[in-house]
Design a protein around this motif. Structure first.
Motif, PDB file in Angstrom:
ATOM      1  N   ILE A  38       0.843  -1.204   0.000  1.00  0.00           N
ATOM      2  CA  ILE A  38       0.000   0.000   0.000  1.00  0.00           C
ATOM      3  C   ILE A  38       0.874   1.248   0.000  1.00  0.00           C
ATOM      4  O   ILE A  38       2.038   1.217   0.401  1.00  0.00           O
ATOM      5  CB  ILE A  38      -0.946   0.035   1.228  1.00  0.00           C
ATOM      6  CG1 ILE A  38      -0.131   0.072   2.536  1.00  0.00           C
ATOM      7  CG2 ILE A  38      -1.909  -1.141   1.214  1.00  0.00           C
ATOM      8  CD1 ILE A  38      -0.965   0.407   3.752  1.00  0.00           C
ATOM      9  N   ALA A  39       0.299   2.354  -0.461  1.00  0.00           N
ATOM     10  CA  ALA A  39       1.010   3.633  -0.442  1.00  0.00           C
ATOM     11  C   ALA A  39       1.191   4.090   0.994  1.00  0.00           C
ATOM     12  O   ALA A  39       0.329   3.855   1.851  1.00  0.00           O
ATOM     13  CB  ALA A  39       0.234   4.672  -1.239  1.00  0.00           C
ATOM     14  N   ILE A  40       2.297   4.761   1.251  1.00  0.00           N
ATOM     15  CA  ILE A  40       2.633   5.136   2.625  1.00  0.00           C
ATOM     16  C   ILE A  40       1.593   6.072   3.232  1.00  0.00           C
ATOM     17  O   ILE A  40       1.332   6.045   4.426  1.00  0.00           O
ATOM     18  CB  ILE A  40       4.054   5.770   2.677  1.00  0.00           C
ATOM     19  CG1 ILE A  40       4.475   6.063   4.112  1.00  0.00           C
ATOM     20  CG2 ILE A  40       4.137   7.023   1.864  1.00  0.00           C
ATOM     21  CD1 ILE A  40       4.552   4.860   4.979  1.00  0.00           C
ATOM     22  N   TYR A  41       0.957   6.914   2.388  1.00  0.00           N
ATOM     23  CA  TYR A  41      -0.018   7.851   2.956  1.00  0.00           C
ATOM     24  C   TYR A  41      -1.335   7.166   3.314  1.00  0.00           C
ATOM     25  O   TYR A  41      -2.235   7.792   3.845  1.00  0.00           O
ATOM     26  CB  TYR A  41      -0.265   9.046   2.023  1.00  0.00           C
ATOM     27  CG  TYR A  41      -0.354   8.713   0.554  1.00  0.00           C
ATOM     28  CD1 TYR A  41      -1.475   8.128   0.008  1.00  0.00           C
ATOM     29  CD2 TYR A  41       0.711   9.006  -0.288  1.00  0.00           C
ATOM     30  CE1 TYR A  41      -1.555   7.825  -1.323  1.00  0.00           C
ATOM     31  CE2 TYR A  41       0.644   8.710  -1.639  1.00  0.00           C
ATOM     32  CZ  TYR A  41      -0.502   8.121  -2.158  1.00  0.00           C
ATOM     33  OH  TYR A  41      -0.564   7.828  -3.492  1.00  0.00           O
ATOM     34  N   ASP A  42      -1.453   5.835   2.994  1.00  0.00           N
ATOM     35  CA  ASP A  42      -2.634   5.081   3.416  1.00  0.00           C
ATOM     36  C   ASP A  42      -2.418   4.351   4.749  1.00  0.00           C
ATOM     37  O   ASP A  42      -3.326   3.714   5.267  1.00  0.00           O
ATOM     38  CB  ASP A  42      -3.017   4.040   2.350  1.00  0.00           C
ATOM     39  CG  ASP A  42      -3.565   4.691   1.088  1.00  0.00           C
ATOM     40  OD1 ASP A  42      -4.077   5.820   1.201  1.00  0.00           O
ATOM     41  OD2 ASP A  42      -3.459   4.089   0.001  1.00  0.00           O
ATOM     42  N   VAL A  43      -1.202   4.444   5.276  1.00  0.00           N
ATOM     43  CA  VAL A  43      -0.895   3.778   6.545  1.00  0.00           C
ATOM     44  C   VAL A  43      -1.590   4.512   7.696  1.00  0.00           C
ATOM     45  O   VAL A  43      -1.517   5.742   7.797  1.00  0.00           O
ATOM     46  CB  VAL A  43       0.636   3.741   6.780  1.00  0.00           C
ATOM     47  CG1 VAL A  43       0.948   3.244   8.186  1.00  0.00           C
ATOM     48  CG2 VAL A  43       1.304   2.841   5.747  1.00  0.00           C
ATOM     49  N   GLN A  44      -2.271   3.743   8.539  1.00  0.00           N
ATOM     50  CA  GLN A  44      -2.989   4.324   9.668  1.00  0.00           C
ATOM     51  C   GLN A  44      -2.410   3.817  10.987  1.00  0.00           C
ATOM     52  O   GLN A  44      -1.774   2.757  11.041  1.00  0.00           O
ATOM     53  CB  GLN A  44      -4.477   3.935   9.595  1.00  0.00           C
ATOM     54  CG  GLN A  44      -5.167   4.359   8.322  1.00  0.00           C
ATOM     55  CD  GLN A  44      -5.286   5.864   8.200  1.00  0.00           C
ATOM     56  OE1 GLN A  44      -5.441   6.558   9.208  1.00  0.00           O
ATOM     57  NE2 GLN A  44      -5.204   6.370   6.980  1.00  0.00           N
ATOM     58  N   LYS A  45      -2.662   4.563  12.056  1.00  0.00           N
ATOM     59  CA  LYS A  45      -2.247   4.137  13.385  1.00  0.00           C
ATOM     60  C   LYS A  45      -2.877   2.780  13.700  1.00  0.00           C
ATOM     61  O   LYS A  45      -4.066   2.564  13.459  1.00  0.00           O
ATOM     62  CB  LYS A  45      -2.679   5.169  14.424  1.00  0.00           C
ATOM     63  CG  LYS A  45      -2.262   4.805  15.841  1.00  0.00           C
ATOM     64  CD  LYS A  45      -2.710   5.863  16.842  1.00  0.00           C
ATOM     65  CE  LYS A  45      -2.306   5.461  18.254  1.00  0.00           C
ATOM     66  NZ  LYS A  45      -2.745   6.438  19.274  1.00  0.00           N
ATOM     67  N   GLY A  46      -2.067   1.847  14.224  1.00  0.00           N
ATOM     68  CA  GLY A  46      -2.558   0.522  14.561  1.00  0.00           C
ATOM     69  C   GLY A  46      -2.312  -0.517  13.483  1.00  0.00           C
ATOM     70  O   GLY A  46      -2.447  -1.721  13.737  1.00  0.00           O
ATOM     71  N   ASP A  47      -1.936  -0.063  12.259  1.00  0.00           N
ATOM     72  CA  ASP A  47      -1.624  -1.020  11.191  1.00  0.00           C
ATOM     73  C   ASP A  47      -0.384  -1.830  11.559  1.00  0.00           C
ATOM     74  O   ASP A  47       0.507  -1.333  12.261  1.00  0.00           O
ATOM     75  CB  ASP A  47      -1.371  -0.299   9.862  1.00  0.00           C
ATOM     76  CG  ASP A  47      -2.651   0.150   9.186  1.00  0.00           C
ATOM     77  OD1 ASP A  47      -3.732  -0.254   9.664  1.00  0.00           O
ATOM     78  OD2 ASP A  47      -2.574   0.901   8.195  1.00  0.00           O
ATOM     79  N   ARG A  48      -0.325  -3.076  11.048  1.00  0.00           N
ATOM     80  CA  ARG A  48       0.865  -3.901  11.237  1.00  0.00           C
ATOM     81  C   ARG A  48       1.621  -3.922   9.908  1.00  0.00           C
ATOM     82  O   ARG A  48       1.036  -4.263   8.866  1.00  0.00           O
ATOM     83  CB  ARG A  48       0.493  -5.314  11.670  1.00  0.00           C
ATOM     84  CG  ARG A  48       1.701  -6.220  11.875  1.00  0.00           C
ATOM     85  CD  ARG A  48       1.325  -7.557  12.492  1.00  0.00           C
ATOM     86  NE  ARG A  48       0.995  -7.431  13.897  1.00  0.00           N
ATOM     87  CZ  ARG A  48       1.025  -8.445  14.760  1.00  0.00           C
ATOM     88  NH1 ARG A  48       1.377  -9.654  14.367  1.00  0.00           N
ATOM     89  NH2 ARG A  48       0.703  -8.265  16.016  1.00  0.00           N
ATOM     90  N   LEU A  49       2.901  -3.536   9.949  1.00  0.00           N
ATOM     91  CA  LEU A  49       3.714  -3.463   8.729  1.00  0.00           C
ATOM     92  C   LEU A  49       4.805  -4.524   8.756  1.00  0.00           C
ATOM     93  O   LEU A  49       5.314  -4.893   9.816  1.00  0.00           O
ATOM     94  CB  LEU A  49       4.356  -2.079   8.595  1.00  0.00           C
ATOM     95  CG  LEU A  49       3.430  -0.861   8.577  1.00  0.00           C
ATOM     96  CD1 LEU A  49       4.251   0.406   8.390  1.00  0.00           C
ATOM     97  CD2 LEU A  49       2.370  -0.984   7.495  1.00  0.00           C
ATOM     98  N   LEU A  50       5.178  -4.984   7.567  1.00  0.00           N
ATOM     99  CA  LEU A  50       6.278  -5.918   7.400  1.00  0.00           C
ATOM    100  C   LEU A  50       7.443  -5.162   6.757  1.00  0.00           C
ATOM    101  O   LEU A  50       7.275  -4.542   5.702  1.00  0.00           O
ATOM    102  CB  LEU A  50       5.839  -7.083   6.508  1.00  0.00           C
ATOM    103  CG  LEU A  50       6.873  -8.184   6.260  1.00  0.00           C
ATOM    104  CD1 LEU A  50       6.177  -9.540   6.255  1.00  0.00           C
ATOM    105  CD2 LEU A  50       7.591  -7.983   4.932  1.00  0.00           C
TER     106      LEU A  50
END
Length: 795
Positions: A317-329
């Motif tokens: 996903i695009a970085i500006y779609d990242v929300q608080k609480g998301d889990r990233l790899l």
């Protein structure tokens, strides 16, 4: 009661309350103390940039005691790792060049401060400091003690209102009021009305016009006098000197005319001149603000990141779609794009992008990790604490650590012309005055004033930044993201192109993969895929996507050795994935093909063979590039695809195989030593050193999830075939700059010719000056857009 101004802050002070120190007058002990601090640290140049630039320091009386609380400080800091901390503080008092100068020299006032950078439009200062040598409360108290009290609020820290400097707007308003009324009162003079009451009251009207001209002369034009005085004091002649001289000469001449009844003077022309020049300055400021916006706008390049969904599936996903609480790899060598909490057991993070220090910091599960760090080793998972704007990543990309020292030819041309512009202009003005004074005194003063006003290098100064800024915007819309405008000038100079093969001229998304060797059990396939999950190498990503989906297992002791492969402990197995030599494969004869070999527990199993798919339009692109550039292809693979490449690429293209990362870098150096201007196009991973070494480094990315500050530009893979278009456009951009330089100089020559021959009134000169700026800006915008469309239609 006698009053005078404080040397530091400029406030009026009563004679009885003044404090005299070092032959200077201060309104209070606070201002005197600030002056002493600057004097002791050899920082009195602060007062050379602007008159009375400071503010009276406020008594804090424990106001900042809350900064001794580490929990509060951690919320204010942008970054904190080991001994390095970074904070951005809002300073409402920032208003002039003196403020910028002193705030960017804080390291000379306080030990422990490493660097400080001012963002003037946002009135902020970003301070990097050693948290063991100085605390945030000490820094804030220092700022308060020198009159730059920070605005600190945890609730609305990002959204506080800023004080905007509106002095130019006020000066423009006063100038317009004076100009309009004087023009109205001057009508009887223009039409030579001989009515009795007008004729009798003519002296009164003339003195009334004089009185109306005073606010415009003393207040509206004051910036030109101050700038001219400081310019002469510093030994540099700027363009404000002839303008200030022209205004003063016109004022004195007009005053003499009405005192001795020679005529009505030129107060109408004087006030209109000031008004139009301030209007031109306002236009120039708005133009630069527009340019700044364009540069910020283009910086939103689509950096992507892998998100782990609730069903454990992975998506980019695009970085500006990242929300608080998301889990990233986050994979090996991938940039951590946001602040978060480490979920995985351990991680090693390289913060050199932020601090310049390359020593990895070890993190454990539950620790906070900051945006800007580079993940080293096995894949990790993190939970997002805050989202991040694209401009923050651009700030990392533009970090001084990664800047190249490049010659700015257009800037040096502008500086050279500007340096000699003022003395030559003054010489022409005095020669013209000396010639005409013996013929007609009235014409002589008109010539002198018109020469000083008509010639202005403002248009010249705007030429390069506006052209480059517009081209930056154009290519950004076509998914070619440049670090800064200087890259355009560097692109125009390139004569040699060096391409990486895997992941650059081949696509990561299309490849025919087959396996040769011992059969792999389902458990081993899961182990191999789990190891590949942590790597960002193009072949690793292709093989990861190719292998069947299944559960993942924990990885221990993950290591990716650049140019060789990956090794890791997986449950009870030790796995090596990479080149034949790395996995212990020895063959009687070299098999020329792109392959990834597998070794499990020191036993060689087999290899995955890749039949690469070359990028669409590659043959056509190289054919068009061959006419103007030397082309070379470097590859870390063996020569298995040499025959196919020789058929695909133009005859004479140099193909070099079996190149390690350090050999690629050395190859670029050798080309540069032989006088070549090199552009390297790579995938940003194994090519990082070569990208950094080259004159222009371009990183090709499929989903732009590997952010590489080593490169000067990021090109989305779908736009690869447009590379020649971008190179041609950069050359046309430099042509536009040269044409507009010529147009600007031609305008000055024509204007000066009319002025020196007495055929140009000062008022007309004042109107023409801002119009010339508008003309040049319009010209470069139209021409750069024209070339972009013309070249785009051809490609």
């Amino acid at each position: 009661m006698d009053t005078q101004n404080c040397f530091h802050c400029g406030l009026d002070i009563v004679k009885e309350a003044e404090i005299i120190f070092d032959e200077k007058t201060f309104c209070c002990n606070g201002c005197k103390t600030v002056y002493e601090i600057f004097s002791l640290n050899d920082l009195t140049s602060y007062y050379d940039f602007a008159k009375s630039p400071g503010a009276t320091p406020q008594e804090n009386k424990g106001k900042y005691d809350f900064l001794d609380n580490e929990n509060i400080v951690s919320k204010l800091l942008e970054f904190q790792e080991a001994t390095t901390a970074i904070v951005s503080l809002s300073i409402p008092h920032i208003h002039c060049s003196s403020c910028i100068w002193i705030l960017e020299n804080l390291q000379r006032l306080q030990k422990g401060i490493n660097t400080s950078q001012v963002n003037f439009p946002e009135k902020k200062v970003r301070i990097t400091y050693n948290s063991e040598e100085v605390s945030l409360s000490e820094i804030v108290n220092l700022l308060n003690s020198i009159g730059y009290e920070p605005y600190i609020s945890l609730e609305n820290y990002e959204t506080q209102k800023q004080n905007i400097d509106r002095s130019l707007t006020y000066k423009l308003g006063v100038a317009f009021f004076c100009f309009g009324n004087i023009m109205l009162l001057s009508f009887p003079e223009y039409f030579e009305v001989k009515e009795f009451w007008l004729d009798n009251y003519k002296p009164f009207f003339r003195w009334l016009i004089f009185a109306l001209a005073l606010p415009s002369f003393f207040y509206s034009a004051s910036g030109y006098y101050v700038s001219a005085y400081k310019s002469m004091k510093s030994g540099m002649l700027n363009i404000d000197i002839p303008i200030a001289l022209g205004i003063i000469v016109m004022f004195i001449r007009s005053l003499v005319d009405i005192v001795f009844d020679y005529g009505p003077g030129f107060f109408d022309s004087l006030t209109s001149l000031i008004f139009f020049m301030l209007l031109g300055k306002m236009f120039q400021i708005k133009t630069y603000s527009f340019l700044s916006f364009e540069r910020d706008f283009k910086s939103y390049f689509p950096v992507a990141v892998t998100r782990i969904n609730t069903d454990f599936s992975e998506e980019s996903i695009a970085i500006y779609d990242v929300q608080k609480g998301d889990r990233l790899l986050i994979r090996n060598q991938e940039l951590i794009p946001v602040d978060g909490i480490l979920i995985s057991e351990k991680a090693a993070v390289d913060y050199s992008f932020v601090t310049g220090e390359a020593i990895p910091i070890n993190k454990n599960s539950g620790d906070k990790i900051f945006a800007g760090g580079k993940q080293i080793g096995k894949v990790i998972e993190m939970e997002v604490l805050f989202s991040v704007s694209q401009s923050y990543l651009t700030q990392l990309w533009s970090n001084d650590v990664f800047q190249k020292n490049v010659e700015q030819k257009h800037k040096s041309i502008t500086d050279s012309i500007s340096r000699y512009f003022t003395p030559i202009l003054l010489l022409i003005a005095f020669v013209g005055f000396g010639y005409w004074i013996f013929i007609d005194a009235n014409t002589a003063f008109n010539v002198f004033t018109a020469v000083l006003i008509v010639a202005c290098p403002c248009a010249l100064a705007l030429t390069a930044p506006f052209t480059l800024g517009n081209v930056l915007r154009i290519v950004g819309k076509q998914k070619f993201y440049l670090k800064n405008a200087l890259v355009i000038e560097q692109l125009a100079k390139v004569d040699t192109l060096v391409f990486d093969k895997t992941g650059t001229i081949t696509t990561n998304k299309k490849s025919n993969i087959s396996y040769e060797g011992k059969a792999l059990s389902e458990g081993n396939l899961i182990r191999i895929k789990s190891v590949l999950r942590g790597s960002n190498h193009p072949l690793s990503r292709m093989l990861y996507d190719f292998l069947p989906n299944g559960s993942t297992v924990n990885i221990n002791e993950f290591e990716e050795i650049t140019g060789k492969g990956i090794q890791a402990k997986v449950v009870d197995s030790f796995i090596k994935i990479g080149s034949a030599a790395f996995t212990g494969k020895t063959e009687e004869k070299t098999v020329l093909q792109t392959s990834v070999h597998i070794q499990i527990n020191n036993e060689y199993y087999g290899k995955y063979v890749f039949k690469n798919q070359y990028r669409e339009g590659l043959e056509k692109l190289f054919k068009s590039l061959k006419n103007n550039y030397q082309i070379k292809v470097l590859s870390g693979d063996n020569a298995g695809e040499k025959a196919a490449l020789e058929q695909l690429l133009p005859k004479g293209t140099e193909l070099i195989f079996n190149q390690k990362p350090e050999q690629k870098l050395e190859f670029i150096k050798q080309l540069q030593d032989s006088g070549k201007n090199v552009m390297m196009v790579g995938d940003g991973l194994n090519d990082a050193g070569a990208l950094a070494q080259s004159n222009v480094g371009i990183s090709i990315s499929e989903n732009v999830n590997v952010f590489s500050p080593a490169c000067d530009a990021i090109l989305e893979a779908s736009q690869f075939q447009k590379l020649n278009y971008f190179l041609k456009l950069s050359k046309k951009a430099m042509l536009v700059i040269k044409m507009s330089f010529g147009l600007s100089l031609l305008y000055n020559v024509v204007g000066l010719t009319f002025a020196i021959t007495g055929n140009l009134e000062p008022l007309v000169a004042a109107i023409i000056m801002p119009l010339s700026t508008i003309t040049i800006v319009s010209f470069v915008t139209v021409m750069s857009n024209y070339y972009a469309r013309k070249l785009g239609a051809r490609s």
